[in-house]
Design a protein around this motif. Structure first.
Motif: not given
Length: 790
Positions: A334-336, A362-365, A371-372, A743-744
């Motif tokens: 992802g965009f990790f 796993g790994g759904v957005a 992944r941010i 995210v935050g």
């Protein structure tokens, strides 16, 4: 009563169009779809996390008087449908043929006259299993001698999926070698679940006469699903229609294609009747797409006065038994690598290893842009760890290291170009709203031994709006989106879009964009979505793609229509098109505003006998495919205040201040609603949500008795603020906000709890910070949460 100012045209606060049907209970969800002669399907699931299938006896189930078909992996194998591609170009068993690889994996599918008969018949299927050792810890899965999960793949002799990295490793190592201060911390972001309102489901109706398959499915990406069904089933794509009605919440859970969808299609083909399949809640929690599950080790190199110089990260990513991540092909993690966050530093490097385990894919957005969320959580924990080490105020440390406005567009050390921002202003606003100095004074005045108080800060930068398609695709499909706009003779408009709403308010905000560009009242704009026969191709809604990509497409196509209207207006007014000027809702002759025509008048004339200039077509309609030149980068500053009972470990969130910058806001009320939901989500993940497993791979979070979700009781009254820095490359300057708060917020809550525990010398504890975990941390016995075994 709260009154809402209704803008006659364009951007601003207005009630959502969608709410008229939702508040009256008139929404249409997949489980509301009932067709004549419809049958019902149910899935038999494995009780084991890892076991070889010795035999499957379906005779008793097939003899059930209300059962119409029993489908097994052997059945599908004969149809060449036993395996299907995942969105990350792995393969996944539709129904297990050789062995099961996670608890809850699909083994057989029963089609019966009603839901109850289908479920009853599952008990009649006799499966003989040979249990195998299971591995649910991604770190142990990499050990030599660990049971190999994907032995179906040629050459696969271990559980390794990929190694991937970003940044300059040599430059980063050089900075660390000369650093005055280095801090390191192991951080777990545990496995969590989106838990949507309506579970996953589908109704498949295959017409053998026309060869057309119609599929009602609560998917976030109807067009992508149609393409994959064509690839899997071998049906012509134009003979497949996917209808996604009111989705009932997605949050990434409804991006993947699940075996139940494919089984419903096969069931309809086999029986010649429509087949409905709907999960129950336990099936959804146990077997559909999870998120997070990252084991991370972060290291920060800094000066003694708090200047962050470099960041280094190693990650083990648990992808479950099949790599089902829905993210761009070039970015397996992802965009990790946006993990440098909002801070200016000399160098950075991350290394991510993907691993198979005996868990559901796993790994759904999940409410994050690929992944941010994990990356933002890691960097914000590491900043607080550095502040702890330096005995420095966390707000001061952040302010010292934030990017400055003059640095934009900012090339990050890992290859991203942030578009715009004024980070210090957002942080200062959040601190001022919270009364940060007064809070610290209150904290310092608290007597020892009493209730604890903590103040947590997080600052995040998101990267949303995937494409551009030259860099980003899924299964070879570029991440661009289409839009079609037609203005009818009476001035009413229909906009057709390729993204799919799951509560974001598309029917309202997209109408507002058209209204802003053309001067048509929003109520006169109908927005059509969720039907592949009625909408242009696109890759759907996730990763906050809606406004950055499809919202931009809407603005662009409206401007095309506006330009076509100029040509028609020039014929009506008998002037050169270059002599016309635009004001919202009408073209007029430069220098004489009394000589003009409204968009409604122009629409009618475009369908009339008006003689148009050579080469100018009539009618006001246009199409576009928008390929974004870059991602957009919304950001925010959050302050959380908690009270902690040291005797019980109970955490109460007292206040939460959230300042978001998502560029231009189309409808501030919808933005605020999105932020409210994301903040609640973050409190849930920080304090209570966890999908845990025992050593045998049994899922311990398969009901809402075990998997806890936040309610109004756990949430404070949110205090929201905003700054606005438009994106320079987006047609209307918007950046997207749907996932920002998720995210935050977890880092702000966790940082607040650990700030409260500072007198006990606690530097870090893993989520979720349940009362038991907090109490153990106070006692000096913190535990990891990746396993429920203590």
């Amino acid at each position: 009563m709260t009154t809402v100012e209704q803008p006659p045209i364009g951007f601003g606060r207005m009630h959502r169009k969608e709410d008229a049907r939702f508040v009256r209970g008139r929404g249409t969800y997949v489980d509301d779809v009932n067709l004549p002669g419809m049958l019902h399907g149910a899935v038999l699931r494995s009780p084991f996390a890892h076991a070889r299938i010795v035999s499957i006896d379906t005779a008793a189930a097939q003899a059930h008087p209300r059962v119409k078909a029993v489908i097994t992996g052997q059945t599908l194998d004969g149809l060449k449908l036993a395996w299907m591609p995942t969105l990350s170009q792995d393969t996944q068993a539709v129904l297990a043929t050789d062995k099961v690889r996670f608890q809850g994996q699909e083994v057989a599918f029963v089609v019966a006259e009603d839901r109850y008969a289908a479920r009853d018949a599952l008990e009649l299927i006799d499966v003989e299993y040979e249990p195998l050792p299971a591995v649910v810890d991604a770190r142990r899965a990499l050990d030599p001698g660990a049971p190999v999960i994907r032995d179906d793949k040629d050459g696969q002799t271990d559980n390794h999926i990929f190694d991937w990295g970003a940044g300059d490793e040599a430059a980063t190592d050089a900075v660390f070698a000369s650093a005055e201060v280095v801090v390191a911390q192991d951080v777990l972001y545990p496995r969590v679940h989106p838990a949507p309102l309506e579970t996953c489901g589908a109704v498949a109706d295959f017409d053998a006469v026309t060869g057309k398959l119609t599929m009602w499915c609560n998917t976030q990406a109807p067009h992508a699903h149609r393409t994959v069904y064509a690839l899997v089933a071998g049906l012509p794509e134009h003979k497949i229609r996917v209808i996604s009605p009111d989705v009932g919440g997605g949050f990434g859970n409804k991006v993947p294609i699940y075996p139940g969808y494919v089984c419903a299609v096969v069931g309809s083909i086999v029986t010649g009747k429509p087949v409905k399949w709907m999960e129950d809640r336990s099936e959804n929690l146990m077997s559909t797409g999870f998120a997070r599950d990252f084991h991370m080790r972060g290291e920060v190199a800094a000066t003694r006065d708090g200047k962050i110089r470099a960041l280094r990260v190693k990650v083990i990513a648990d992808h479950g038994a099949f790599n089902g991540t829905a993210q761009p092909t070039k970015f397996p993690a992802g965009f990790f690598h946006v993990f440098t966050g909002s801070y200016d530093m000399e160098a950075a490097h991350c290394a991510v290893t993907g691993v198979y385990t005996n868990k559901a894919p796993g790994g759904v957005a999940y409410a994050c842009s690929f992944r941010i969320t994990e990356a933002a959580y890691l960097v914000e924990r590491m900043v607080d760890v550095l502040a702890y080490e330096l005995e420095m105020d966390p707000a001061e440390l952040r302010m010292k290291n934030l990017l400055r406005p003059e640095q934009f567009p900012y090339p990050s050390p890992t290859g991203w170009e942030y578009d715009s921002g004024d980070y210090p202003r957002a942080l200062q606003l959040a601190l001022d709203m919270a009364g940060y100095a007064e809070l610290r004074a209150e904290q310092a005045a608290r007597p020892p031994g009493g209730p604890l108080m903590g103040i947590g800060i997080s600052f995040f930068t998101e990267a949303v709006g995937a494409g551009p398609r030259k860099h980003m695709d899924i299964l070879g499909l570029g991440m661009a989106d289409g839009a079609e706009l037609r203005v009818h003779p009476t001035g009413k408009a229909v906009l057709r879009i390729s993204v799919q709403s799951q509560g974001q308010g598309h029917e309202t905000t997209y109408a507002q964009i058209v209204a802003e560009e053309l001067g048509i009242p929003p109520d006169d704009v109908e927005v059509v979505h969720g039907d592949t026969d009625q909408t242009p191709f696109g890759l759907g809604t996730y990763g906050s793609r809606s406004t950055p990509v499809s919202g931009a497409a809407t603005a662009v196509v409206a401007r095309k229509v506006r330009e076509r209207a100029r040509q028609v207006a020039s014929a009506m007014l008998e002037v050169d098109p270059g002599d016309l000027e635009w004001e919202k809702g009408r073209w007029y002759v430069r220098g004489d505003q009394s000589q003009g025509r409204t968009i409604q008048e122009i629409a009618l004339a475009s369908h009339s006998s008006l003689e148009l200039p050579e080469g100018v077509e009539g009618h006001l309609d246009a199409t576009t495919v928008y390929n974004p030149p870059n991602l957009t980068f919304p950001f925010g500053a959050y302050v959380c205040v908690v009270d902690v009972d040291p005797g019980t470990g109970q955490v109460k969130v007292r206040r939460f201040v959230a300042v978001d910058d998502c560029g231009v806001r189309i409808n501030p009320m919808i933005v605020e609603g999105q932020v409210h939901g994301g903040l609640a989500d973050g409190i849930g993940m920080a304090l209570m949500e966890l999908i845990a497993f025992d050593e045998d791979g049994n899922c311990l979070g398969a009901s809402f008795m075990d998997y806890l979700l936040p309610t109004a009781m756990e949430c404070p009254s949110w205090e929201l603020g905003e700054t606005v820095t438009p994106s320079p490359h987006h047609p209307i300057g918007a950046k997207g906000v749907g996932e920002s708060a998720t995210v935050g917020s977890p880092a702000a809550v966790v940082n607040a709890v650990l700030d409260a525990l500072k007198p006990y010398g606690v530097r870090h504890a893993d989520m979720p910070l349940t009362p038991a975990h907090v109490w153990r941390a106070i006692q000096g016995r913190p535990i990891r949460t990746d396993l429920a075994i203590t």
